[in-house]
Design an enzyme around this catalytic site. Structure first.
Site, PDB file in Angstrom:
ATOM      1  N   GLU A 413       0.830  -1.205   0.000  1.00  0.00           N
ATOM      2  CA  GLU A 413       0.000   0.000   0.000  1.00  0.00           C
ATOM      3  C   GLU A 413       0.863   1.252   0.000  1.00  0.00           C
ATOM      4  O   GLU A 413       0.496   2.262  -0.590  1.00  0.00           O
ATOM      5  CB  GLU A 413      -0.955  -0.008   1.202  1.00  0.00           C
ATOM      6  CG  GLU A 413      -2.101  -1.004   1.067  1.00  0.00           C
ATOM      7  CD  GLU A 413      -1.690  -2.461   1.258  1.00  0.00           C
ATOM      8  OE1 GLU A 413      -0.587  -2.698   1.796  1.00  0.00           O
ATOM      9  OE2 GLU A 413      -2.468  -3.361   0.886  1.00  0.00           O
ATOM     10  N   HIS A 482     -11.617  -6.368   8.029  1.00  0.00           N
ATOM     11  CA  HIS A 482     -12.285  -5.965   6.782  1.00  0.00           C
ATOM     12  C   HIS A 482     -13.461  -5.031   7.023  1.00  0.00           C
ATOM     13  O   HIS A 482     -14.107  -4.614   6.087  1.00  0.00           O
ATOM     14  CB  HIS A 482     -12.796  -7.209   6.035  1.00  0.00           C
ATOM     15  CG  HIS A 482     -11.728  -8.216   5.785  1.00  0.00           C
ATOM     16  ND1 HIS A 482     -11.445  -9.234   6.662  1.00  0.00           N
ATOM     17  CD2 HIS A 482     -10.843  -8.325   4.777  1.00  0.00           C
ATOM     18  CE1 HIS A 482     -10.431  -9.940   6.199  1.00  0.00           C
ATOM     19  NE2 HIS A 482     -10.047  -9.422   5.058  1.00  0.00           N
TER      20      HIS A 482
END
Ligand code: TPP
Length: 676
Positions: A413, A482
């Site tokens: 990321e 998540h």
């Protein structure tokens, strides 16, 4: 590839320019170290003495109009070579007006819009943060040349300067992976002085030598030299630049250099032995440069004339900088966002209602329309290419628009956002996807630096991008990884706009505004809303846009107001059934629509601020404080809040319902509130 031994000798003019840069850098460092810093006029002094020769040589070779350089706090000689004047350098370190940032940033965090040579992208105070934007620049150069067939970009390169310590950072490895997997024209220029402040390089890479350790790395050409020996440095740097410039792939050059001063002015170097200090002094490149020049190219008198000339120029620059005014205080908070962030225009809806769509299909449709409209728009992230994203928002886009424009990235990321920064500065519009909100964590450094870039550089640079992130609990489950909402952390991150739509219509309008806008933007896609009947609506058309900072009245009422956003809008609507309650959907978190909130509260006199993000320091606190301050006299009840408990979101749905606000608990709150 030309070997360093085959490099033709450089011209006299080349060496004289190198000498001028080195002498200028030395004179600036000396005045700062001996005069300005002891007097407290300069706070951050990072001497480049010892590193200067190698950087000056490199700078002579970064001359293509589309070359990009990312550098660090010890890179001033390089930036001088790219066109920074001594006076600008002093104004920067003295925090006066007329420096690169007008006193906003420390003078050694360099940047330079292209003058006659390349572009110096805004540096960062974070060690290692320079690398992945450099990889983004290199990928852009290839994109312009190969995909957009712009011949002006052929032969352009990216170079990233860093110290040995920086080779241990996430950013270094993220960029190395990007550059080598994509075979980008990128040069890693590693100035190895043996220390990261006081930490010896054995702690940065085993056996101290990063080039040696990278010998087995595929697609990476390696060079090593003594950065303090003029001829050795020049030949090796030239061979490395040449290799990258002919687009044979990325390269790394490791240059041994002495750090002749402390890490910064306040560092006494007590951790170095007298013998080491002596060895370092014997590696001072300046006497070596003088000896080389006077032996081969100019007389001793010519050398003295050059030294005197540079001395007097730098002294003049320092005098003028000392006389420069302090920066204008009235604009210090300006340049955080682009001027167009204020826009309140709504784009036109199509005349006939489009097909009914779920939020996920609508996102894909907008991406498709904007890919078609803007050849500089690129979509990428983990699994967004062939698979079309783990949430399906980019399905088939790679087939239609090609793998240059819609592609998978390495699992980093930091690399995804850092690369986007370099791309955005080069003029492309990156639209990266972060797979889930929690997985933006490794990109924090790049996110922060991207957000402050426009302000730090007085809008000389900015990196507009749209980061799409699925957020929140799923339709059937939660979990700590998540199901994070987490908008408050980003709302606290300066320079980022945030959209958090609750339905298809808003998602279309806000995403298109973001994609056509000029500011870094987070676009939240709530997982539980991607495919639900409540969020569906008719596609409003290919030109429909919505302004940021304009809330939507979801439901009118008079007894209380619920201020909310995302998946909580529908829960609030269910909870309010049969009650005379107004619901305001904020639609965007930054900016948030203060006016609409105050207007509604002044009408209903009671308010509940409701969000999925956890309680403490959530946006609810900010909104509640504003209401208390600005609508105090209109309130008939305390400002109520309801948010997820300060606890991770549990996997088990029964547990999750205890933590995340449910319809039932919202209902209870509202029933109490309307009769307060
Ligand atoms: C992310 C981050 N961690 C720590 C620091 C503090 N710091 C500044 S410079 C430095 C050492 C860097 O050494 P190196 O990369 O070898 O460059 P050099 O200063 O030797 O030229 C450290 C630890 C920082 N600026 N950024």
């Amino acid at each position: 590839m030309i070997a360093p031994t085959e490099v033709q000798p450089a011209s006299k003019e080349f060496w004289l320019r190198v000498a001028r840069t080195v002498l200028t850098s030395r004179a600036i460092d000396r005045i700062e170290e001996q005069e300005m810093t002891p007097k407290g006029l300069v706070t951050y002094q990072f001497s480049a003495r010892g590193h200067d020769l190698a950087q000056a040589i490199l700078s002579e070779m970064i001359t293509h109009p589309h070359d990009g350089a990312t550098c660090y706090y010890r890179s001033r000689p390089f930036v001088l070579g790219q066109g920074l004047t001594a006076e600008e350098a002093f104004r920067g370190s003295l925090a006066r007006s007329g420096g690169m940032t007008d006193g906003r940033d420390i003078g050694v965090v360099h940047l330079l819009r292209r003058r006659e040579r390349g572009t110096v992208l805004p540096a960062s105070g974070d060690v290692g943060a320079q690398y992945s934007p450099g990889a983004g620049w290199a990928q852009s150069v290839q994109y312009y040349a190969k995909t957009l067939s712009d011949k002006n970009y052929e032969g352009a390169i990216s170079v990233a300067l860093g110290g040995d310590g920086s080779t241990a950072t996430n950013g270094f490895w993220a960029a190395l992976n990007i550059a080598t997997t994509l075979e980008l024209p990128m040069l890693f220029f590693i100035e190895d002085n043996g220390f990261g402040i006081s930490t010896v390089s054995d702690f940065q890479t085993p056996g101290k030598n990063i080039a040696k350790n990278l010998a087995a790395f595929t697609n990476l050409e390696l060079f090593e030299c003594k950065g303090y020996e003029p001829v050795d440095a020049e030949k090796n740097i030239r061979a490395a630049v040449e290799y990258v410039r002919t687009w044979q792939g990325p390269a790394l050059i490791r240059l041994e250099v002495p750090r002749l001063s402390g890490h910064s002015f306040v560092d006494t170097q007590s951790y170095k032995s007298p013998e080491l200090r002596k060895t370092e002094e014997s590696h001072d490149p300046l006497p070596k440069l003088e000896a080389f020049l006077t032996k081969n190219l100019i007389s001793a008198t010519e050398w003295s004339v050059l030294v005197d000339e540079v001395e007097s120029q730098v002294r003049g620059a320092s005098d003028r900088a000392l006389a420069a005014p302090i920066p204008d205080t009235s604009i210090v908070t300006k340049h955080v966002f682009s001027p167009e962030v204020q826009s309140s225009e709504e784009g036109p809806r199509s005349s006939a209602p489009g097909p009914r769509m779920n939020l996920q299909d609508a996102v894909r449709k907008v991406l498709e329309v904007e890919l078609e409209a803007n050849p500089k728009l690129l979509i990428f992230g983990e699994d967004v290419g062939a698979k079309g994203g783990v949430h399906g928002a980019t399905v088939d886009l790679q087939i239609r628009y090609g793998a240059d424009r819609v592609f998978d990235t390495s699992l980093s990321e930091e690399g995804i956002i850092g690369r986007s920064v370099g791309m955005a500065i080069s003029g492309l519009k990156p639209v990266p996807e972060i797979q889930f909100r929690k997985y933006a964590d490794p990109a924090t450094e790049q996110i922060n630096d991207c957000g402050t870039m426009r302000w730090r550089t007085l809008s000389k640079f900015s990196a507009p991008m749209v980061v799409r992130i699925p957020v929140g609990f799923g339709k059937k489950t939660g979990d700590p990884w998540h199901s994070v909402s987490g908008e408050a952390v980003f709302a606290h991150t300066i320079g980022w706009r945030i959209a958090y739509p609750s339905n298809t219509d808003d998602a279309v309008g806000l995403l298109r505004t973001a994609l056509r806008g000029d500011d870094p933007t987070f676009f939240f896609e709530h997982r539980a809303l991607l495919d639900t009947s409540q969020a569906r609506s008719n596609y409003p058309g290919d030109e429909f846009t919505l302004p940021f900072g304009k809330a939507r009245l979801h439901r009118e009422g008079t007894r209380a107001t619920v201020v909310t956003w995302g998946a909580m809008v529908d829960r609030a609507a269910q909870a309010a059934e049969g009650l005379d309650v107004e619901i305001l959907d904020m639609r965007t978190i930054v900016p948030w629509d203060k006016e609409a909130v105050l207007k509604s509260v002044k009408k209903t006199n009671r308010v509940l601020v409701l969000h999925e993000d956890n309680w403490t320091c959530g946006l609810g606190g900010e909104i509640a404080a504003t209401i208390s301050q600005e609508a105090f006299t209109c309130l008939d009840a305390p400002v109520e809040r309801l948010a997820t408990a300060d606890c991770p979101v549990p996997y088990n749905t029964t547990l999750m319902d205890v933590v995340v606000p449910t319809v039932q608990r919202i209902r209870e709150k509202l029933e109490q509130l309307v009769v307060f």
